[in-house]
Design an enzyme around this catalytic site. Structure first.
Site, PDB file in Angstrom:
ATOM      1  N   HIS A  47      -3.622  -5.099  -1.968  1.00 44.46           N
ATOM      2  CA  HIS A  47      -2.381  -5.665  -2.377  1.00 44.46           C
ATOM      3  C   HIS A  47      -1.864  -5.292  -3.655  1.00 44.46           C
ATOM      4  O   HIS A  47      -0.860  -4.800  -4.019  1.00 44.46           O
ATOM      5  CB  HIS A  47      -1.905  -6.962  -1.838  1.00 44.46           C
ATOM      6  N   SER A  92       7.319  -5.842   0.103  1.00 44.72           N
ATOM      7  CA  SER A  92       7.246  -6.243   1.411  1.00 44.72           C
ATOM      8  C   SER A  92       6.770  -7.559   1.330  1.00 44.72           C
ATOM      9  O   SER A  92       6.002  -8.006   0.321  1.00 44.72           O
ATOM     10  CB  SER A  92       5.961  -5.255   2.153  1.00 44.72           C
ATOM     11  N   HIS A  93       6.980  -8.362   2.181  1.00 44.32           N
ATOM     12  CA  HIS A  93       6.564  -9.695   2.688  1.00 44.32           C
ATOM     13  C   HIS A  93       6.374  -9.901   4.075  1.00 44.32           C
ATOM     14  O   HIS A  93       6.730 -10.771   4.535  1.00 44.32           O
ATOM     15  CB  HIS A  93       7.613 -10.707   2.009  1.00 44.32           C
TER      16      HIS A  93
END
Length: 738
Positions: A47, A92-93
């Site tokens: 990430h 993004s989540h």
């Protein structure tokens, strides 16, 4: 500093491989302690480090005449003229939104807002791209309700309008939804602040919410499949939009005071990431005392403080001697703050807790020394099977009218009013065109230009042919902007893919990036930032590859914004571009025959460029314009009628292709435009000069959509019947009739 309590092995953190652990030992010249391992695990996570995607992302063009700040900062920045700039980014989540849908979506909004105002830009608009499993499934319905609620509550509370986006459905997203959020902000060019620390001895200040245990290992959670992280509720952050509003105003005022060297939000990897990246960008070191960090929970240990992802927190480096200026701002806005460290000249991130050494790591080791993997790439064994499609075996339809009605009522096509009516899309009073159009348009009170913004993606195309899936996402986003009169000036993207350790995933990723890059270069659109979200998998099953494109366009003062609405009766309808027998990957094939197969439509780059230039050139002649995408010509005509509450009559010569291809093929580089008949000769002259194909289809007017092919009427539908099907197609699942 001598580390305390060195670990027995790298297995104490499963997201660091043995090879990575050995690399850390080599960088440090010793074994790391437990806190240092945690810091490396978040900073070297997929990430944060992009270790599987960096080799591919280098293909993107990132420079251009309007680029002020490209990839590598919290957000990209482009020049929009007269001393003004626009900052934008998409993030993004996904994993958090599956585990805790409301908070996951809400904090996704909070995070992207901070990415913008930490650059010194005031956020003026939000978009979102959402993917869920089939809405008929009650679990997917509840998930969607909570995600939409989280987005609306946070955005509405902060006072930033959500002006558009996209919502799509597919079985592949049932256990791994996608929540991508885009934000746009504006600033004076001289007010832009970067995430940098510099000036030996300058203080580093923490301000915002207190630190808690929420969000611990959020970055590492986002770097593994959901089957391994589904119980990780503490890894999901908890948001407070009212504190975010205070944080926004305090940040803007602090920057205006002139004391700021650099600033960063504490997002993924928390304090560890913000401190190390700011130091790295400035080529300096930093010392931090954790005992100074404001805490909201008792008994927090150093590791928790360093990697917590509690929301609404910022880190700022200011000029020494101006602490009182900063303090006054923070007190005015009732925010917790503390001087927690100083800039040093040793290139180290040195962490203490009171006087006890906790960690000491070269900042470059955390930020720029993560391994970069050229992972194996291989075409999936099923690829030839899913791309095969014999058009001759597609059954003939009994009723084209009923087919169009079925598409209009499908959740994949139906009106998104149930979603966007929960958003305050008029707050700040900049919204000229809001939700429901291919692109939103924003006026800038401070300038004489307008901005258009859009999001686009097609996961079916990308599954079937990753190159064309990525390429078409970029081309269609650009067409959305061009259709309203905006020239594309910059792009961001969110690359949502599965497990990068699978060669098939990286094959799709690499080809998608290649396709996107080729279109960007052809159209002259720089990529100024973005996000990569990998490990979107559950129980070993990847989502469809889903590259989402966010794009910004500039509408010059002399250009008149246009919309897809037919303006008046008796205007001429013209189809620009070629229609071919291309049903592979089409919404028609998916919704009517439950098949996702075939080869997506071919994108011819020079034709795409020529068509977009033509639409911009013809702007003053056109009354309306819309690009043709999912659902083809029939869907474009139907939506034009519904939005305008006006019918039209058209006739098409199908040539050598099937009737259903005439109506529903999704051939690229096409626009449907209307204009006054007296201006038709001028448009024809431009089209002939550009050597572009076109068809004069018919005229607007009446209360029905009528489509004839070679003299035979194939579609007759009243505008009112289409409107009901379109209006209720999604709303019916939420017990809303209109």
């Amino acid at each position: 500093m001598k580390p305390s309590n060195p670990p027995q092995s790298a297995s104490r953190h499963p997201l660091l491989t043995n090879e990575e652990y050995q690399q850390i030992i080599a960088l440090l010249g010793r074994e790391p302690n437990e806190v240092e391992i945690a810091m490396f695990s978040v900073m070297w996570s997929e990430h944060c480090s992009y270790k599987s995607s960096k080799v591919h992302l280098k293909r993107f063009p990132t420079t251009g005449e309007r680029v002020v700040c490209g990839p590598g900062e919290n957000a990209g920045v482009v020049d929009i003229g007269n001393g003004w700039v626009a900052a934008f980014k998409i993030e993004s989540h996904n994993h958090p939104s599956f585990i805790e849908p409301f908070q996951g979506a809400a904090t996704g909004v909070g995070g992207i807002l901070r990415d913008i105002f930490t650059m010194g830009a005031r956020p003026i608009a939000l978009l979102n791209s959402l993917r869920f499993g089939p809405i008929e499934n009650p679990k997917n319905k509840r998930l969607m309700e909570q995600v939409v609620s989280g987005i609306s509550v946070y955005g509405n509370s902060v006072g930033v309008p959500t002006v558009g986006g996209e919502v799509n459905f597919g079985e592949t997203y049932t256990k791994n939804p996608l929540v991508n959020v885009f934000c746009l902000g504006i600033a004076r060019r001289e007010a832009i602040i970067k995430g940098i620390a510099s000036g030996i001895g300058n203080p580093v200040i923490y301000f915002g919410s207190k630190t808690g245990r929420d969000g611990i290992h959020g970055a590492t959670m986002a770097s593994t499949g959901l089957d391994r992280s589904k119980e990780s509720r503490p890894a999901v952050q908890v948001g407070d939009p009212f504190t975010e509003k205070l944080l926004l105003e305090a940040s803007m005022e602090l920057i205006k005071s002139g004391c700021v060297i650099g600033m960063s939000d504490m997002g993924a990897a928390g304090l560890t990431c913000a401190s190390s990246e700011m130091a790295s960008r400035g080529g300096v070191g930093m010392t931090i005392d954790l005992s100074k960090v404001p805490l909201r929970e008792t008994g927090m240990i150093p590791m928790e403080i360093l990697i917590s992802e509690s929301q609404e927190r910022m880190l700022v480096c200011i000029e020494k001697g101006k602490e009182a200026v900063a303090s006054a701002v923070f007190q005015k806005w009732d925010l917790d703050f503390a001087v927690i460290g100083f800039v040093t000249d040793d290139g180290l991130l040195s962490v203490t807790n009171y006087t006890e050494p906790v960690a000491q790591i070269p900042v470059e080791a955390l930020t720029n020394k993560a391994p970069v993997y050229e992972r194996p790439m291989a075409q999936p064994g099923f690829q030839d099977m899913i791309t095969s499609l014999n058009h001759d075996v597609i059954p003939k339809l009994e009723s084209y009218s009923q087919t169009l009605m079925t598409l209009l009522a499908s959740p994949s096509f139906a009106c998104r009013r149930w979603v966007y009516q929960q958003y305050d899309y008029m707050v700040q009073t900049n919204t000229v065109v809001g939700p429901g159009s291919g692109a939103a348009i924003l006026r800038l009170k401070e300038s004489d230009v307008q901005l258009a913004i859009t999001l686009d993606s097609n996961s079916t195309y990308t599954l079937l042919h990753p190159y064309y899936g990525g390429a078409i996402a970029v081309a269609e986003a650009a067409r959305n902007l061009v259709a309203v009169g905006a020239k594309p000036i910059g792009m961001t993207n969110c690359m949502n893919f599965g497990n990068p350790e699978r060669p098939e995933t990286m094959w799709a990723f690499g080809l998608s990036v290649e396709g996107m890059s080729d279109v960007c270069r052809t159209l002259g659109i720089p990529v100024i930032g973005g996000n990569v979200s990998l490990y979107n998998e559950t129980a070993g099953l990847d989502i469809y590859p889903t590259p989402v494109v966010g794009m910004v366009g500039l509408i010059e003062p002399e250009t008149r914004p246009i919309t897809p609405l037919f303006q008046s009766e008796g205007e001429v309808l013209v189809l620009i571009g070629d229609t071919m027998e291309e049903l592979g990957g089409s919404a028609y094939l998916r919704e009517i025959y439950s098949q996702e197969r075939g080869t997506p439509p071919i994108l011819r780059l020079e034709r795409e460029k020529a068509v977009q230039n033509l639409i911009l050139q013809a702007n003053g002649l056109l009354s309306s314009a819309q690009d043709l995408s999912e659902g083809g010509l029939a869907m474009a005509l139907a939506k034009g009628c519904i939005l305008s509450k006006m019918g039209c009559s058209v006739e098409v010569d199908r040539g050598k292709i099937r009737n259903d291809a005439v109506l529903f093929a999704e051939s690229q580089s096409r626009f449907l435009v209307t204009l006054a008949e007296r201006r038709l000769y001028q448009l024809k002259a431009l089209l002939d000069q550009a050597d572009l194909p076109y068809l004069v289809l018919g005229t607007t007017g009446g209360d029905s959509l009528k489509i004839a092919i070679c003299g035979s009427m194939v579609v007759i539908l009243s505008v009112s019947d289409m409107e009901v099907a379109y209006r209720d197609g999604l709303a019916r699942y939420f017990n809303v009739s209109k």
